[in-house]
Design an enzyme around this catalytic site. Sequence first.
Site, PDB file in Angstrom:
ATOM      1  CD1 TRP B 328       6.236 -13.837  -4.483  1.00  0.00           C
ATOM      2  CD2 TRP B 328       4.933 -12.508  -5.698  1.00  0.00           C
ATOM      3  NE1 TRP B 328       5.226 -13.400  -3.670  1.00  0.00           N
ATOM      4  CE2 TRP B 328       4.401 -12.574  -4.405  1.00  0.00           C
ATOM      5  CE3 TRP B 328       4.273 -11.718  -6.643  1.00  0.00           C
ATOM      6  CZ2 TRP B 328       3.256 -11.893  -4.016  1.00  0.00           C
ATOM      7  CZ3 TRP B 328       3.132 -11.043  -6.262  1.00  0.00           C
ATOM      8  CH2 TRP B 328       2.633 -11.128  -4.971  1.00  0.00           C
ATOM      9  CG  HIS B 329       3.435 -11.685 -10.439  1.00  0.00           C
ATOM     10  ND1 HIS B 329       4.584 -10.998 -10.196  1.00  0.00           N
ATOM     11  CD2 HIS B 329       2.423 -10.818 -10.191  1.00  0.00           C
ATOM     12  CE1 HIS B 329       4.290  -9.769  -9.814  1.00  0.00           C
ATOM     13  NE2 HIS B 329       2.993  -9.628  -9.799  1.00  0.00           N
ATOM     14  N   GLY B 330       3.720 -16.379 -10.488  1.00  0.00           N
ATOM     15  CA  GLY B 330       3.131 -17.658 -10.843  1.00  0.00           C
ATOM     16  C   GLY B 330       4.147 -18.611 -11.408  1.00  0.00           C
ATOM     17  CG  PHE B 501      -0.453 -13.701  -8.741  1.00  0.00           C
ATOM     18  CD1 PHE B 501      -0.081 -14.582  -9.722  1.00  0.00           C
ATOM     19  CD2 PHE B 501      -1.276 -12.655  -9.073  1.00  0.00           C
ATOM     20  CE1 PHE B 501      -0.500 -14.419 -11.015  1.00  0.00           C
ATOM     21  CE2 PHE B 501      -1.694 -12.465 -10.363  1.00  0.00           C
ATOM     22  CZ  PHE B 501      -1.315 -13.353 -11.335  1.00  0.00           C
TER      23      PHE B 501
END
Lengths: 373, 501
Positions: B328-330, B501
């Site tokens: 989800w962060h990248g 993000f």
Amino acid sequence: MMTSGHYNRWWLGTVVALCLMQVAMAVITDPYCVFGVIRYPKRNFEPNTRFLKIEYLRRHPEYDAFILGSSRAAYYGADIAERFCPGDQQYFNLSVSLENGAGIRRKLKWLIAHRRVSQAILNLDFDVQSVATDPLDLLRQDHPLVSGTPATVFYGKYLLFQPRILYAFALANLRESQGAPWSFGNVVAPDALYPAQPFLDLSRLYDVTFGALASDLSRSAEARDIVSPIGLEEFRRTIALLDGAGVSRTLIVPPYRVDQFARFQIDGFISWLQETVRVGGTVWDFSGLSSVTGNLDNYVDPVHFRRSVGDRVLQRICGPDDTSPTAEEFGVRVTAANIDRHAEALRRQHAQANAMAAPKPRAPSRANPEGPE
Amino acid sequence: MLFNSYEFIFLFLPVALVVFFGLRRYRRTSLPALWLVVTSLGFYAYWRSAYLLLLIGSIILNYGAGLAIARQVGDQRLRRAKGLLIAAIAADLGLLAYFKYTDFFLGTINGVLGSDIPLQHIVLPLAVSFFTFNQIAFLVDVYRGYVHEYGFVNYALFIVFFPHLIAGPIVHHRDIIPQFKRFNFSFSSTAISLGLTIFSVGLFKKVVLADNVAPYADAIFNAAARQEILTLTEAWVGALAYTLQLYFDFSGYSDMAIGGALLFGVRFPWNFDAPYKAACIIDFWRRWHITLSEFLRDYLYIPLGGNHCGAFRRSLNILLTMLLGGLWHGANWTFVLWGGLHGFYVVINHLWRDWRARTSEVPSRPSAAKRIPGSVLTFLAVVAGWVMFRAENLSAAVSLYRSMIGLAGWSGWSTDPPTLLPHLASAAQTYEPFGWVAALLALCWFTPSLREQVEAYESGTRRRGVLHWSASRTWAVYSGLLAWLSIMFLARPTEFLYYQF
């Protein structure tokens, strides 16, 4: 303990009072020399040359020939241009650091609109022409009359500088004066760019407040000057502008130091040069490998050549035709007729430059008597 | 628009507030909420107006899907409701996958199969991860029957309310929408006092603390990406500088969001609570990006079975949750590995707890001395994780790890900054980086979190001490000073790390 209303008023009061103090400090110390309201002693800290040169020209209508470009062009002395170039024009060096294509065009547009311009020498920087201007780089904001930025916005930006700028400014003031490198390129006294003013100049106070507001209101109907991010597009507009106004022009590609030239992506450089010649007609190209560009002693730093090199460039483009066999060794007069042959030569020189051992950078000198590093 | 920009502080926020206060006579209508929807959409469009339609479309479709699901649930047609829910979530995740992960998947396929499928270079819509998660939570709760009647304007405001729109906190409709019925319309309210204070502290954390330590981290991680050999000292300075930059940047942003929302009388949940004081990694995730942890727990970990299916399934669920949290962060394998690393940490932490519970009596509140080894170990584990998180690629991370444990070579005993920090800019090769890192670590470890500072007042405890907030003249001047210092340092706005993000 206090009520929330009191708390909020104290908070707001603190912020507003401190902001007002900061605004007063910015106007009084005026590190970039744009307000000019109070004559606060200052030295060594580089001012906004873009602003000061235009202000200087507003007071001096006698100049009719101009040298424009990035800080490299600061090494073409206006006095040398007057000596070697034909005609009796009075030259002014309007170069500024990190000048891009849009900056050159807008300055010429302003000049042509406000005075007779007979000659323009343009230094064309392949590596800087398309560099965008940072709207918060306070050292490099064009004069509002040139950029079309509202004057209130222009002066407003200078109220918002960082504490570190104030710190650097204070440190610079503590050092012994090192002259005024920002006046380099013009034969004027070091302080001539600063107008003589009283300790408190109330007319300037008006100019930067109500005057700025009035000027913005009167200019609000003017069409906005849209800048292209593509340097070559700005160059095309510049040529059209100069030709439309009947201004004689000389275009120069400067002598890049050999290691800098070797770093260029050669296909990109040649296609840029071809387009520049197609649009501009005749271009003096001093790039490539030569006895000048290959000699590190001819350079103050990796990017800037010495004044003596600048003199040689002006002598080459303005002086009598050199018929010696080595004439084209430094500076080639490129036209549509010889661009292909010249491009091939550049490719060979580029390969040679890359093959040469990378030159060791010179130790940075703290004080450069010849100009900004 | 950035919170740490002149446009936001001197124009957007004052105008939004003044008009909002001006609407006090319409407080019983939806006009104030409508005004905030309009300003929030303007806030979003300022960045890239082209994606405004995407945001509005997503809101309309999700609201419509929510209504349809609620109708099916009301009529006891649960299978149809579930089908609708799956379709709506698939559409949301599909949107997220398309914009955020297309190139990641194509790049991975090219890497594995040696193919040459061209990358799409799709521009990531701002905040897509955040508004997608908020809407998925809404849809799931509609299906579960937790959602009561919400009007469209309130729903739209819940999604686009500008303080949380761009980078969280991830808020829950159950906590936020009811607050829209009791906006604050008075300048003389405690919500404003708290909002001004929390916003000022957040702004200070971002522009003065995080931005000043960032150049050290950038220079060192960039050198690692170029595979240059780092000294042991600079590897640690780089890793610690990034650890501190990320915390002060992101927690500063969250504080600004919380403070900004409070100015309108809306209370967001805290997102950080002194995470680097955590005594174990489970504790860390209760203190770091709290709203994301809660979201992943409620909408991923628990639906997967949580901890009710035995230790093995629990470990598997944790690993899967953390891997997806990392993704989800990248869209980069370094984020996935970072998530996996933290999943591994949490699993080990649970197994350790289980073992301790079986073999000895664990005190419910261990003494400070007993907490220190755990805190140190946790901090080091977190720093190691941030190296993976920040590194350009895996080889850069490995290069930095090697330098951090002294395998990359020894620069000898020296106290000379240029020898210790050769990859920093020459002007930064001083003792200043050490000073910054030490000062910020001290702030993290030895001062109470903003949550602690404020909650003592809110809970009525009224703890005495200069570090605990009270509506006093000292605090008003102190937070005003922080706000002014931050404004002075605004001259060069930088993007928030979590915007990506």
